[in-house]
Design an enzyme around this catalytic site. Structure first.
Site, PDB file in Angstrom:
ATOM      1  N   GLN A   6       0.542 -39.464 -23.394  1.00 23.38           N
ATOM      2  CA  GLN A   6      -0.627 -38.669 -23.009  1.00 23.38           C
ATOM      3  C   GLN A   6      -0.831 -37.567 -24.033  1.00 23.38           C
ATOM      4  O   GLN A   6       0.039 -37.336 -24.883  1.00 23.38           O
ATOM      5  CB  GLN A   6      -0.429 -38.087 -21.599  1.00 23.38           C
ATOM      6  CG  GLN A   6      -1.370 -38.686 -20.580  1.00 23.38           C
ATOM      7  CD  GLN A   6      -1.366 -37.976 -19.248  1.00 23.38           C
ATOM      8  OE1 GLN A   6      -0.483 -37.180 -18.952  1.00 23.38           O
ATOM      9  NE2 GLN A   6      -2.351 -38.277 -18.426  1.00 23.38           N
TER      10      GLN A   6
ATOM     11  N   ASP B 176      -9.494 -40.733 -18.564  1.00 23.30           N
ATOM     12  CA  ASP B 176      -9.428 -42.135 -18.163  1.00 23.30           C
ATOM     13  C   ASP B 176     -10.706 -42.972 -18.330  1.00 23.30           C
ATOM     14  O   ASP B 176     -10.726 -43.939 -19.062  1.00 23.30           O
ATOM     15  CB  ASP B 176      -8.991 -42.229 -16.698  1.00 23.30           C
ATOM     16  CG  ASP B 176      -7.672 -41.505 -16.444  1.00 23.30           C
ATOM     17  OD1 ASP B 176      -7.157 -40.835 -17.352  1.00 23.30           O
ATOM     18  OD2 ASP B 176      -7.149 -41.609 -15.329  1.00 23.30           O
TER      19      ASP B 176
ATOM     20  N   GLU C 174      -9.655 -30.575  -8.697  1.00 19.59           N
ATOM     21  CA  GLU C 174      -9.304 -31.286  -9.933  1.00 19.59           C
ATOM     22  C   GLU C 174     -10.376 -31.108 -11.021  1.00 19.59           C
ATOM     23  O   GLU C 174     -10.066 -30.877 -12.178  1.00 19.59           O
ATOM     24  CB  GLU C 174      -9.150 -32.773  -9.581  1.00 19.59           C
ATOM     25  CG  GLU C 174      -8.606 -33.662 -10.665  1.00 19.59           C
ATOM     26  CD  GLU C 174      -8.417 -35.097 -10.170  1.00 19.59           C
ATOM     27  OE1 GLU C 174      -8.876 -35.411  -9.046  1.00 19.59           O
ATOM     28  OE2 GLU C 174      -7.809 -35.902 -10.910  1.00 19.59           O
TER      29      GLU C 174
HETATM   30  C1  GLC Z   1      -5.891 -38.632 -14.064  1.00 21.14           C
HETATM   31  C2  GLC Z   1      -6.437 -37.874 -15.255  1.00 21.14           C
HETATM   32  C3  GLC Z   1      -5.312 -37.523 -16.197  1.00 21.14           C
HETATM   33  C4  GLC Z   1      -4.254 -36.742 -15.431  1.00 21.14           C
HETATM   34  C5  GLC Z   1      -3.810 -37.463 -14.165  1.00 21.14           C
HETATM   35  C6  GLC Z   1      -2.953 -36.593 -13.263  1.00 21.14           C
HETATM   36  O1  GLC Z   1      -5.347 -39.839 -14.431  1.00 21.14           O
HETATM   37  O2  GLC Z   1      -7.424 -38.594 -15.908  1.00 21.14           O
HETATM   38  O3  GLC Z   1      -5.772 -36.785 -17.280  1.00 21.14           O
HETATM   39  O4  GLC Z   1      -3.164 -36.505 -16.243  1.00 21.14           O
HETATM   40  O5  GLC Z   1      -4.933 -37.850 -13.412  1.00 21.14           O
HETATM   41  O6  GLC Z   1      -3.620 -35.401 -12.941  1.00 21.14           O
END
Ligand code: GLC
Length: 412
Positions: free
Chosen positions: A102, A158, A382
């Site tokens: 990541q 994503d 979020e």
């Molecule tokens: C989703 C997001 C990612 C993040 C994860 C946990 O997959 O796109 O960026 O790290 O959630 O919050």
């Protein structure tokens, strides 16, 4: 609620999401340790419990593979509420983890944590691990110079339109049946669609089938795209790592060289049509069709470009709150669907570090004010609708709380 009450709430969220040395992003939806979430959590903790902040990074790097890769999810404990879990990834790693990485923000934030706390010994322990991770990026994710991702999840953004082209070429005919868990936690209209999910799983199945062999993944894998966001982040992270090395008296010029090489390769991501750095498919050479928030991270890497700045300024002015993850003028824009339009406090904070470095005080202040406004109105969600500020996705979110404490609640 006053800002002081929000500080209290943010600290309580970090404490509540603490599972003992690592912090989950939010209960239910994301029950494990995520890579870049943890780096932001560490930054948030460092504002009131520096030791706990460093612990967060230590736990993350304890899951580092021998190759240097730091996985995107670490499955410390089993949890049936998440898919795809450790059994689907089947990496054989200890502790169990996913097989991709990541965005490498840890060095950027560790440097800031050290500047604020002066904990040189904690930084020293981390340094060789950061170096090994950055080397892994260099060796396995920069096949033609810029940083590439082998799965949209590796980008941390994503379902961003950046990946649509590469995703369209992923064959899903052998994916088979599976049950998603995410849509049991939050409204399906805010999550990636089923066609996206089939492709996500198909890419995981390819990695699993080749035993996560990076050479095979780069050569024959179903997805490989150049990512402007990770390229900018990695340039900055390498330069911050070089600064860390200087503080520690380490003698290694590799990170500076890696940063320069990444910067020299940037023209490959330049789209004349969009007048911006955008994602590009390695196999076909095609560019993504819209400007995403990835371009707005240019300043983080010290990359200034007048044409792109003008486009980004127009995009920012076309919404009310924060930098949108996708251009509102694009057909693919969807203000509440995850990375297809919403604004993310965590990305705003990274963009703000870039603005600070460039001395763009007013813009940094504006971004901070808009992000703080979203949190004051909507809570620690979020992400948010950039047009009307509606709070979206998971609640009591670790990185939103961390960003509030470390950046958004700043006065002035
Ligand atoms: C989703 C997001 C990612 C993040 C994860 C946990 O997959 O796109 O960026 O790290 O959630 O919050």
């Amino acid at each position: 609620m006053t800002d002081r009450d929000l500080d209290e709430t943010a600290r309580a969220i970090l404490r509540a999401n603490d599972r003992g040395g690592y912090t989950i992003p939010t209960g239910g939806l994301y029950p494990f340790q995520w890579n870049w979430d943890s780096a932001f959590a560490a930054w948030g903790f460092s504002t009131f419990d520096p030791g706990r902040g460093w612990d967060e990074l230590d736990t993350l790097f304890a899951a580092q593979w021998v190759t240097g890769m730091v996985p995107h999810i670490i499955f410390h404990k089993e949890d049936a509420g998440y898919f795809p879990g450790a059994d689907v990834w089947a990496t054989g790693a200890t502790p169990p983890s996913s097989g991709i990485s990541q965005p490498p923000v840890a060095a950027i934030l560790a440097r800031r944590m050290h500047e604020a706390t002066g904990d040189t010994e904690r930084l020293r322990a981390l340094y060789p691990k950061l170096l090994a991770w950055h080397r892994w990026w260099r060796d396995w994710r920069c096949p033609n110079g810029v940083a590439c991702v082998t799965h949209p999840w590796e980008s941390g953004r994503d379902n961003c339109p950046d990946w649509d082209l590469g995703m369209a070429r992923v064959d899903t005919s052998d994916v088979g049946e599976y049950t998603r868990r995410d849509t049991g936690h939050v409204d399906a209209s805010m999550r990636p669609g089923k066609e996206d999910y089939d492709r996500y799983i198909a890419i995981v199945q390819f990695g699993r089938a080749c035993g996560w062999d990076q050479e095979t993944i780069l050569r024959d894998g179903p997805f490989l795209m150049g990512d402007p966001a990770i390229t900018f982040i990695l340039i900055r992270a390498n330069r911050d790592l070089a600064a860390i090395a200087r503080v520690l008296g380490e003698d290694d010029s590799s990170p500076l060289r890696w940063a320069d090489d990444l910067e020299a390769a940037l023209p490959w991501l330049w789209s004349d049509a969009l007048q911006a750095y955008v994602a590009r498919d390695v196999a076909t050479g095609s560019f993504a069709s819209a400007i995403s928030s990835g371009a707005a991270l240019g300043l983080l890497a010290g990359v200034e470009n007048a044409a792109m700045e003008a486009r980004l300024a127009r995009i920012w002015d076309s919404v009310r709150y924060g930098i949108p993850s996708n251009d509102p003028a694009a057909d693919s824009f969807d203000p509440r669907r995850y990375w297809r339009g919403p604004t993310w406090p965590v990305v705003n904070a990274l963009i703000a570090i870039g603005l600070q470095s460039a001395g763009r005080v007013e813009e940094e202040r504006r971004l901070r004010r808009e992000t703080a406004e979203l949190i004051r109105q909507g809570g620690f969600f979020e992400y948010f609708d950039p047009l009307d500020g509606t709070a979206c996705g998971g609640d009591n979110f670790t990185w939103t709380a961390a960003i509030w404490l470390a950046w958004a609640n700043g006065k002035d």
